[in-house]
Scaffold this active site. Structure first.
Site, short mmCIF file in Angstrom:
data_model
loop_
_atom_site.label_atom_id
_atom_site.label_comp_id
_atom_site.label_asym_id
_atom_site.label_seq_id
_atom_site.Cartn_x
_atom_site.Cartn_y
_atom_site.Cartn_z
N ASP A 68 0.85 -1.18 0.00
CA ASP A 68 0.00 0.00 0.00
C ASP A 68 0.89 1.24 0.00
O ASP A 68 2.01 1.20 0.51
CB ASP A 68 -0.93 0.04 1.21
CG ASP A 68 -2.07 1.01 0.99
OD1 ASP A 68 -3.05 0.63 0.32
OD2 ASP A 68 -1.98 2.16 1.44
N GLN A 69 0.38 2.29 -0.58
CA GLN A 69 1.15 3.53 -0.68
C GLN A 69 0.33 4.70 -0.18
O GLN A 69 -0.84 4.84 -0.54
CB GLN A 69 1.56 3.77 -2.13
CG GLN A 69 2.47 4.96 -2.31
CD GLN A 69 2.88 5.10 -3.76
OE1 GLN A 69 2.08 5.52 -4.59
NE2 GLN A 69 4.11 4.74 -4.07
#
Length: 192
Positions: A68-69
């Site tokens: 995830d970013q």
């Protein structure tokens, strides 16, 4: 051991495919809403872990990759705009400034419960952009509305960028690949 990518992102799939290993991409079961008071780093790590572990029951003997970013500017998390006008506003806010992208990676061995985690930090300085340039970009790159801050570095998005600082260029696209290779090696997966 089966390798599962807990993501339907074609960009993450492309990065993982560079390793030449067979894998399956599966949508994770995860609410991506940041928790109140949670830092960008904590949000990214929690979501990467949650995505990987969400598929453990379905794949009880697999190496599951979650990623995830979360982008951060002025202490505020920058999400995906979801609409053209929100994308314009986000890019106007980010124009000429440095945004920090936290790209979290989790590798979960569902057979033995082992979890490995890391975060790739990328500092991205955007060019000074006019509103017309931003609108042209979003018109030509509509997929950018599904990226944090509409800042999609692939393709035309490279024209937004002035400078990128990172230990792993893959992290900005969504997967710290160098760390993933080390994690897979720790699980006995030979890349070379």
């Amino acid at each position: 051991m089966q390798i599962i990518l807990a993501s339907t992102s074609r960009y993450r799939q492309e990065i993982i495919s560079r390793l030449g290993l067979p894998f399956e991409a599966v949508a994770p079961i995860c609410d991506e809403t940041p928790l109140p008071g949670e830092t960008a780093l904590d949000t990214a790590v929690r979501l990467a872990r949650s995505k990987a572990q969400s598929l453990a029951t379905r794949y009880p003997a697999a190496l599951i990759i979650g990623s995830d970013q979360v982008a951060l500017l002025d202490g505020q998390q920058i999400g995906k705009p979801g609409s053209f006008e929100k994308g314009v506003a986000m890019l106007q806010w980010m124009s000429g400034r440095t945004v920090v992208f936290h790209s979290a990676l989790a590798l979960y061995n569902s057979a033995n419960g082992r979890l490995q985690e890391t975060v790739g930090i990328t500092r991205v300085t955007l060019r000074q952009l006019t509103e017309q340039q931003i609108r042209n970009y979003l018109t030509r790159e509509p997929d950018a509305l599904h990226c944090a801050g509409s800042a999609k570095s692939e393709g035309l998005g490279g024209a937004l960028l002035q400078k990128v600082e990172s230990d792993d260029p893959n992290a900005l696209i969504g997967v710290p690949l160098f760390d993933l290779i080390s994690m897979l090696n720790a699980e006995g997966v030979e890349i070379l």
